[in-house]
Design a protein around this motif. Structure first.
Motif, PDB file in Angstrom:
ATOM      1  N   LEU A   1       5.917  -0.176   8.196  1.00  0.00           N
ATOM      2  CA  LEU A   1       5.411   1.185   8.079  1.00  0.00           C
ATOM      3  C   LEU A   1       6.588   2.123   7.898  1.00  0.00           C
ATOM      4  CD1 LEU A   1       2.942   1.149  11.115  1.00  0.00           C
ATOM      5  CD2 LEU A   1       2.370   0.753   8.715  1.00  0.00           C
TER       6      LEU A   1
ATOM      7  N   ILE B   1      -5.677   4.367   8.080  1.00  0.00           N
ATOM      8  CA  ILE B   1      -5.280   3.005   7.730  1.00  0.00           C
ATOM      9  C   ILE B   1      -5.263   2.178   9.008  1.00  0.00           C
ATOM     10  CG2 ILE B   1      -3.482   1.525   6.755  1.00  0.00           C
ATOM     11  CD1 ILE B   1      -2.556   3.911   5.084  1.00  0.00           C
TER      12      ILE B   1
ATOM     13  N   ASN C   1       5.283   7.400   5.712  1.00  0.00           N
ATOM     14  CA  ASN C   1       3.932   7.929   5.640  1.00  0.00           C
ATOM     15  C   ASN C   1       3.870   9.316   6.262  1.00  0.00           C
ATOM     16  OD1 ASN C   1       2.529   5.386   4.673  1.00  0.00           O
ATOM     17  ND2 ASN C   1       3.565   4.633   6.503  1.00  0.00           N
TER      18      ASN C   1
ATOM     19  N   VAL D   1       3.187  -0.711   4.189  1.00  0.00           N
ATOM     20  CA  VAL D   1       2.389   0.511   4.127  1.00  0.00           C
ATOM     21  C   VAL D   1       3.380   1.665   4.143  1.00  0.00           C
ATOM     22  CG1 VAL D   1       0.643   1.918   5.280  1.00  0.00           C
ATOM     23  CG2 VAL D   1       0.422  -0.571   5.275  1.00  0.00           C
TER      24      VAL D   1
ATOM     25  N   VAL E   1       0.871  -1.178   0.000  1.00  0.00           N
ATOM     26  CA  VAL E   1       0.000   0.000   0.000  1.00  0.00           C
ATOM     27  C   VAL E   1       0.908   1.228   0.000  1.00  0.00           C
ATOM     28  CG1 VAL E   1      -1.815   1.229   1.251  1.00  0.00           C
ATOM     29  CG2 VAL E   1      -1.804  -1.273   1.217  1.00  0.00           C
ATOM     30  N   THR E   2       0.967   1.907  -1.118  1.00  0.00           N
ATOM     31  CA  THR E   2       1.978   2.944  -1.247  1.00  0.00           C
ATOM     32  C   THR E   2       1.455   4.152  -2.024  1.00  0.00           C
ATOM     33  OG1 THR E   2       4.194   3.422  -2.129  1.00  0.00           O
ATOM     34  CG2 THR E   2       2.905   1.775  -3.302  1.00  0.00           C
TER      35      THR E   2
ATOM     36  N   THR F   1       3.458  -5.731   9.636  1.00  0.00           N
ATOM     37  CA  THR F   1       3.470  -4.807   8.508  1.00  0.00           C
ATOM     38  C   THR F   1       4.595  -3.789   8.646  1.00  0.00           C
ATOM     39  OG1 THR F   1       1.081  -5.037   8.382  1.00  0.00           O
ATOM     40  CG2 THR F   1       2.048  -3.173   7.218  1.00  0.00           C
TER      41      THR F   1
ATOM     42  N   VAL G   1      -4.312  -1.683  10.476  1.00  0.00           N
ATOM     43  CA  VAL G   1      -3.671  -2.975  10.232  1.00  0.00           C
ATOM     44  C   VAL G   1      -3.994  -3.859  11.422  1.00  0.00           C
ATOM     45  CG1 VAL G   1      -1.521  -4.166   9.750  1.00  0.00           C
ATOM     46  CG2 VAL G   1      -1.840  -1.806   8.967  1.00  0.00           C
TER      47      VAL G   1
ATOM     48  N   VAL H   1      -2.851   6.076  11.402  1.00  0.00           N
ATOM     49  CA  VAL H   1      -2.608   4.647  11.177  1.00  0.00           C
ATOM     50  C   VAL H   1      -2.708   3.931  12.514  1.00  0.00           C
ATOM     51  CG1 VAL H   1      -0.960   2.894  10.407  1.00  0.00           C
ATOM     52  CG2 VAL H   1      -1.059   5.089   9.233  1.00  0.00           C
TER      53      VAL H   1
ATOM     54  N   THR I   1      -2.043  -0.049  14.142  1.00  0.00           N
ATOM     55  CA  THR I   1      -1.682  -1.454  13.968  1.00  0.00           C
ATOM     56  C   THR I   1      -1.985  -2.179  15.271  1.00  0.00           C
ATOM     57  OG1 THR I   1       0.581  -1.306  14.748  1.00  0.00           O
ATOM     58  CG2 THR I   1       0.198  -0.808  12.428  1.00  0.00           C
TER      59      THR I   1
ATOM     60  N   ASN J   1       2.442   6.919   2.191  1.00  0.00           N
ATOM     61  CA  ASN J   1       1.073   7.382   2.028  1.00  0.00           C
ATOM     62  C   ASN J   1       0.887   8.736   2.700  1.00  0.00           C
ATOM     63  OD1 ASN J   1      -0.279   4.837   0.841  1.00  0.00           O
ATOM     64  ND2 ASN J   1       0.846   4.060   2.611  1.00  0.00           N
TER      65      ASN J   1
END
Length: 436
Positions: free
Chosen positions: A375, A342, A378, A352, A329-330, A373, A344, A365, A367, A355
């Motif tokens: 990260l 976002i 971003n 990710v 996801v970029t 994931t 997760v 975001v 998580t 973004n």
């Protein structure tokens, strides 16, 4: 037969033990204004290399088909009414090349128009409705041009394309069919452009069983669900408007590898875009907005590449990654969603990165649990006080307004400053905009 140019007009043909009319090899007859009504094998049967003009006839009640055009036959079939046939109302076989223009084809016991073999013909301006099967069924290696027709209120499908056919569907309306507006299956590769596919009860468009093709500039709206891409299909969807389905916008499932590019996906129930069960799509440069729940939902070992999308004003999360999904996801812009930008969850992995997140109701975001994931890169951007995508709760972000919540200390989080907080483990913002 022969090269006859006979004109047969305004006759009435009732029950026979064979066909109502047979146009033999190479004939160039005209059949005009006749009524062929009764228990015929076929209403009009057109043989090898015949080129008739069939205009303004009423053909109904055949126990086979109303009109059948056989190998290498052609001709013009215009303004006829064909109905109540037991099988297909119109059949086009082998290498036939008829021109079907402005006919009304309705209430058949099978499908309205069936193309088999390697037929290449033109079908334009017809209305095909009320059939027990599909409005049109395209099989074999057929390559018809289907332009400006209306397929409506059929009990199964508006149009069903299968086998290795490569039909061109353009400027048609597929509306109010009970199951699916357009079904594509079994290696078919249609070119589908500028159609309106709306108000079909179950689904607007389904691709399955390794189907492909190109779908450009279509309006796919207000179906039960709008688009389902299943079982290994690999097609391109570009420039379409996909909106207003209570059952969801676009669903990827079961190893499909389709590409979505530059589509408007909006105002759908559930998720605007859902990716499930080992699907591996490419989703880039789409506008995904105003869904009742999530903008993009990625789950159940799904993968895929999601880049350059604008994900805005969805009811809950902008992008959700759960299960064992591992997407990339970029470079997406995620703004003004009703949950976090976002999320997760669970055992998700993937990346990710890079973004831009702005004005989402909760965290930028989050998580959780055992996510692994990555990260990085971003940006949590400040929200302008006045702007078209600014939700009612949004003001200028402070350090407490936007953060990443990390419940899993083992998640890969490049550039994060992680501290303890009342809602789990969260990062503090570092500069403006924040890079995390």
């Amino acid at each position: 037969g022969g090269e006859s140019k006979t004109r047969l007009a305004h006759n009435k043909v009732l029950d026979t033990n064979g066909c109502g009319a047979i146009v033999g090899e190479c004939a160039q007859v005209t059949l005009e204004g006749n009524v062929i009504d009764g228990n015929h094998v076929n209403g009009i049967q057109v043989g090898h290399r015949a080129r008739p003009t069939v205009r303004g006839n009423i053909i109904e009640g055949s126990k086979g088909s109303g009109i059948v055009v056989y190998d290498k036959a052609a001709g013009l079939y215009v303004n006829n009414k064909v109905s109540r046939c037991t099988l297909a109302c119109v059949g086009v076989r082998d290498k036939a090349e008829p021109h079907l223009l402005g006919n009304t084809i309705f209430d058949g016991g099978g499908s309205g128009v069936v193309s088999v073999g390697s037929a290449e013909f033109v079908m334009e301006g017809n209305t095909v409705s009320g059939h027990a099967g599909a409005g049109m069924k395209v099989q074999g290696m057929s390559k018809p041009l289907v332009d400006g027709n209306r397929f409506c209120n059929n009990l199964a499908y508006g149009v069903w394309v299968q086998d290795e056919s490569s039909v061109t569907l353009q400027n048609n309306t597929m509306e109010g069919n009970i199951k699916v507006g357009l079904l594509v299956s079994h290696l078919a590769e249609p070119f589908v452009s500028n159609n309106t596919i709306k108000d079909n009860k179950h689904t607007g468009v389904i691709l399955q069983n390794f189907a492909g093709g190109e779908f450009r500039d279509n309006q796919i709206c207000n179906n039960g669900a709008n688009v389902q891409l299943l079982n290994g299909c690999n097609a391109l969807f570009e420039g379409n408007t996909i909106r207003g389905a209570p059952g969801g916008g676009v669903l990827f499932r079961n190893e499909t590898t389709c590409t979505l590019r530059k589509n408007m996906i909006s105002d759908n129930g559930f998720a605007n875009l859902a990716v499930m069960h080992s699907a591996n799509p490419t989703v880039e440069n789409n506008d995904i907005r105003n869904g009742s729940e999530r903008g993009i939902h990625i789950h159940c070992e799904a993968r895929g590449f999601y880049s350059g999308n604008r994900v805005t004003r969805n009811g809950t999360q902008g992008i959700f990654i759960g299960g064992k999904a591992a997407p990339a996801v970029t470079r997406n812009h995620v703004e003004a969603n009703g949950g976090c930008g976002i999320m997760v969850s669970r055992e998700a992995g993937g990346r990710v990165v890079d973004n831009r997140l702005q004005g989402n109701k909760y965290d930028s975001v989050q998580t959780a649990e055992s996510a692994t994931t990555e990260l990085s890169g971003n940006q949590a951007l400040p929200v302008p006080r006045i702007g078209p995508l600014c939700p009612p709760h949004a003001g200028r972000l402070s350090n407490s307004d936007s953060f990443v919540m990390i419940q899993n200390p083992f998640a890969k989080a490049a550039g994060l400053c992680i501290g303890d907080g009342s809602r789990g483990r969260r990062s503090s913002l570092i500069g403006t905009p924040t890079v995390y």
